[in-house]
Enzyme design. Structure first.
Site, PDB file in Angstrom:
ATOM      1  CB  SER A  27      -0.923   0.019   1.224  1.00 21.49           C
ATOM      2  OG  SER A  27      -1.646  -1.166   1.272  1.00 21.49           O
ATOM      3  CG  ASP A  50       4.578 -10.046   8.046  1.00 21.88           C
ATOM      4  OD1 ASP A  50       3.863 -10.624   8.881  1.00 21.88           O
ATOM      5  OD2 ASP A  50       4.576 -10.339   6.832  1.00 21.88           O
ATOM      6  CG  MET A 110       0.868 -15.188   9.789  1.00 20.25           C
ATOM      7  SD  MET A 110      -0.462 -14.000   9.631  1.00 20.25           S
ATOM      8  CE  MET A 110      -1.610 -14.928   8.624  1.00 20.25           C
ATOM      9  NE  ARG A 168      -0.730 -35.306  17.604  1.00 16.28           N
ATOM     10  CZ  ARG A 168      -0.212 -36.525  17.560  1.00 16.28           C
ATOM     11  NH1 ARG A 168       0.942 -36.730  16.952  1.00 16.28           N
ATOM     12  NH2 ARG A 168      -0.845 -37.548  18.118  1.00 16.28           N
TER      13      ARG A 168
HETATM   14  N1  LIG Z   1       6.181  -2.967  -4.584  1.00 18.40           N
HETATM   15  C1  LIG Z   1       4.894  -2.796  -4.920  1.00 18.40           C
HETATM   16  N2  LIG Z   1       4.526  -1.788  -5.756  1.00 18.40           N
HETATM   17  C2  LIG Z   1       3.228  -1.594  -6.059  1.00 18.40           C
HETATM   18  N3  LIG Z   1       2.231  -2.359  -5.587  1.00 18.40           N
HETATM   19  C3  LIG Z   1       2.531  -3.381  -4.785  1.00 18.40           C
HETATM   20  C4  LIG Z   1       3.880  -3.651  -4.382  1.00 18.40           C
HETATM   21  N4  LIG Z   1       3.872  -4.716  -3.548  1.00 18.40           N
HETATM   22  C5  LIG Z   1       2.573  -5.095  -3.440  1.00 18.40           C
HETATM   23  N5  LIG Z   1       1.779  -4.309  -4.183  1.00 18.40           N
HETATM   24  C6  LIG Z   1       0.320  -4.380  -4.294  1.00 18.40           C
HETATM   25  O1  LIG Z   1      -0.227  -3.645  -3.210  1.00 18.40           O
HETATM   26  C7  LIG Z   1      -1.428  -4.262  -2.737  1.00 18.40           C
HETATM   27  C8  LIG Z   1      -1.335  -4.424  -1.254  1.00 18.40           C
HETATM   28  O2  LIG Z   1      -0.203  -5.225  -0.945  1.00 18.40           O
HETATM   29  P1  LIG Z   1      -0.191  -6.126   0.356  1.00 18.40           P
HETATM   30  O3  LIG Z   1       1.169  -6.679   0.543  1.00 18.40           O
HETATM   31  O4  LIG Z   1      -1.322  -7.080   0.336  1.00 18.40           O
HETATM   32  O5  LIG Z   1      -0.554  -5.101   1.467  1.00 18.40           O
HETATM   33  P2  LIG Z   1       0.341  -4.245   2.432  1.00 18.40           P
HETATM   34  O6  LIG Z   1       1.768  -4.545   2.098  1.00 18.40           O
HETATM   35  O7  LIG Z   1      -0.027  -2.838   2.185  1.00 18.40           O
HETATM   36  O8  LIG Z   1      -0.056  -4.732   3.756  1.00 18.40           O
HETATM   37  C9  LIG Z   1      -1.558  -5.566  -3.521  1.00 18.40           C
HETATM   38  O9  LIG Z   1      -2.507  -5.372  -4.537  1.00 18.40           O
HETATM   39  C10 LIG Z   1      -0.191  -5.782  -4.123  1.00 18.40           C
HETATM   40  O10 LIG Z   1      -0.272  -6.411  -5.381  1.00 18.40           O
HETATM   41  O1  LIG Z   2      -4.509 -12.222   4.465  1.00 16.35           O
HETATM   42  P1  LIG Z   2      -3.672 -13.137   3.617  1.00 16.35           P
HETATM   43  O2  LIG Z   2      -3.837 -12.890   2.176  1.00 16.35           O
HETATM   44  O3  LIG Z   2      -3.864 -14.558   4.020  1.00 16.35           O
HETATM   45  O4  LIG Z   2      -2.162 -12.746   3.910  1.00 16.35           O
HETATM   46  C1  LIG Z   2      -1.329 -13.395   4.811  1.00 16.35           C
HETATM   47  C2  LIG Z   2      -0.068 -12.599   4.951  1.00 16.35           C
HETATM   48  O5  LIG Z   2      -0.353 -11.331   5.504  1.00 16.35           O
HETATM   49  C3  LIG Z   2       0.446 -11.093   6.656  1.00 16.35           C
HETATM   50  O6  LIG Z   2      -0.318 -11.478   7.788  1.00 16.35           O
HETATM   51  C4  LIG Z   2       0.801  -9.636   6.814  1.00 16.35           C
HETATM   52  O7  LIG Z   2       1.345  -9.096   5.643  1.00 16.35           O
HETATM   53  P2  LIG Z   2       0.981  -7.615   5.144  1.00 16.35           P
HETATM   54  O8  LIG Z   2       1.073  -6.733   6.333  1.00 16.35           O
HETATM   55  O9  LIG Z   2       1.987  -7.306   4.088  1.00 16.35           O
HETATM   56  O10 LIG Z   2      -0.422  -7.647   4.625  1.00 16.35           O
HETATM   57  C5  LIG Z   2       1.621 -12.043   6.480  1.00 16.35           C
HETATM   58  O11 LIG Z   2       2.232 -12.354   7.691  1.00 16.35           O
HETATM   59  C6  LIG Z   2       0.951 -13.228   5.837  1.00 16.35           C
HETATM   60  O12 LIG Z   2       1.835 -13.964   5.064  1.00 16.35           O
END
Ligand SMILES: Nc1ncnc2c1ncn2[C@@H]1O[C@H](COP(=O)(O)OP(=O)(O)O)[C@@H](O)[C@H]1O
Ligand SMILES: O=P(O)(O)OC[C@H]1O[C@](O)(COP(=O)(O)O)[C@@H](O)[C@@H]1O
Ligand SMILES: [Mg+2]
Length: 357
Positions: free
Chosen positions: A115, A137, A179, A275
């Site tokens: 984001s 994370d 996670m 487990r």
């Molecule tokens: N480096 C990047 N540049 C632009 N968009 C990205 C990048 N990394 C992830 N995204 C996109 O941003 C959106 C949110 O990413 P996500 O990892 O799920 O959430 P966040 O990192 O904000 O918690 C997704 O649609 C993803 O494809």
């Molecule tokens: O909600 P989803 O798609 O299952 O994503 C799980 C992933 O999101 C996280 O909980 C947090 O990641 P982001 O903060 O980048 O969204 C990771 O630890 C985990 O791998």
């Protein structure tokens, strides 16, 4: 100034606390006329979902609420927006137009690496934007702490405590998968706090044979059980991360399965009853711990302060007990793994934690 605010990516405890702080600082401290909540992350802009007028009154009682009252999605990148099966379009102009249409002077983005990268690209298109670092994370560059992380650590620590009593009763090996897609912060912190016997994190690929030997050695020395904390992104030396579902387009790969792999190996070699627990989204849910409420409140207030000073295209950040700002261009596309010389790794080693390095 009229503010817009949205939450993007996976949720994290503390999102609502930031929303509350932004609204209070903007409307009470600065007397700004409006804070518009954009529902469903960037999707709310692209799809022109009706915004929610937020006020200090409607955001009361939010400091301890988990989730996000604005809802979120991790599938809504305006620059690569899903428009059909495996089809994507650049809808960023629509998002920018929507911001103008709503009369939003500045957009506050509560998000993680994804984001905030999107926020950076919107800033390049002329949007006044500021970010706050959200992720359990804790892997966003430029800040030592992201809100949500300490709550996840606390939940994972509690799980490790609980696994100890049942592991001890049954003389078992308990593997718990935590996670942390590419960074081991949750597993390292919870592993130390919850006294895991082994900690496996992505930053330190592990030697499965030596892990088994070390666990057998523990048993020979009299340990009647072992607790293994493994990050979902951990990988064996020379191997790769365990993927449950491959990513495609804007969908990131879904990790998982390393806990089961480690457990099977341990069971096979040690012949001890083993487990697996996959803690999963429990780590993202529920009420933020006090430290996250404090951090979230400071982040919200500081984001508004920065905008009032005329600062934007940046993310508020926590370093050495002070909140400052870092440019979004230093955050976008970046990543913050556990540094190999981090004092927590040294502490873990010194209390005898196995890492099978
Ligand atoms: N480096 C990047 N540049 C632009 N968009 C990205 C990048 N990394 C992830 N995204 C996109 O941003 C959106 C949110 O990413 P996500 O990892 O799920 O959430 P966040 O990192 O904000 O918690 C997704 O649609 C993803 O494809
Ligand atoms: O909600 P989803 O798609 O299952 O994503 C799980 C992933 O999101 C996280 O909980 C947090 O990641 P982001 O903060 O980048 O969204 C990771 O630890 C985990 O791998
Ligand atoms: Mg992310």
């Amino acid at each position: 100034m009229r503010l817009g605010i949205l939450t993007g990516g996976g949720d994290a405890p503390g999102l609502n606390a930031v929303i509350r702080a932004v609204v209070r600082a903007a409307m009470r401290t600065y007397g700004w006329p409006a804070v518009l909540g954009i529902p469903e992350g960037f999707k709310g802009l692209v799809e022109r979902i009706d915004p929610i007028e937020l006020t200090p009154y409607t955001t009361r009682g939010l400091i301890n609420e988990g989730g996000t009252i604005l809802h979120t999605t991790n599938r809504a990148n305006p620059f690569q927006y899903p428009v059909g099966d495996d089809q994507y379009a650049d809808c960023s102009d629509t998002a920018v137009a929507r911001i103008a249409e709503l009369g939003i002077d500045a957009l506050v983005v509560l998000g993680g690496d994804g984001s905030l990268s999107i926020a950076h690209r919107l800033a390049e298109k002329g949007v006044t934007v500021i970010g706050t670092p959200k992720t359990i994370d804790n892997d966003i560059p430029g800040t030592e702490l992201c809100f949500g992380h300490m709550t996840a650590v606390s939940t994972a620590t509690d799980a490790l405590d609980r696994l100890h009593t049942t592991a001890e009763s049954h003389h078992r090996i308990m593997v718990v998968e935590l996670m942390g897609r590419y960074a081991g912060w949750i597993t390292l912190r919870a592993g130390i706090a919850g006294a895991a016997d082994a900690i496996l994190i992505p930053e330190l690929p592990f030697d499965a044979d030596s892990l088994c030997e070390q666990v057998k050695e523990r048993a020979r020395e009299g340990a009647t059980f072992s607790i293994i904390a493994v990050a979902e992104g951990a990988k064996p030396k020379g191997g790769d991360v365990s993927v449950l579902q491959e990513g495609s387009g804007v969908y990131q790969p879904q990790l998982g399965g390393i806990g089961t792999q480690v457990a099977e190996k341990l069971r096979g070699v040690t012949r001890l009853e083993t487990r697996v627990t996959v803690l999963g989204h429990v780590q993202r849910g529920g009420s933020p711990v006090a430290q996250d409420r404090l951090l979230a409140t400071q982040y919200g207030v500081s984001a508004v302060d920065a905008l009032a000073r005329g600062e934007h295209s940046c993310m508020v950040a926590y370093n050495r007990e002070r909140i400052g700002t870092v440019p979004l261009e230093q955050v976008a596309g970046g990543f913050r793994p556990v540094p190999l010389d981090h004092p927590l790794l040294e502490a873990a080693r010194q209390v005898g934690t196995l890492m099978a390095e």
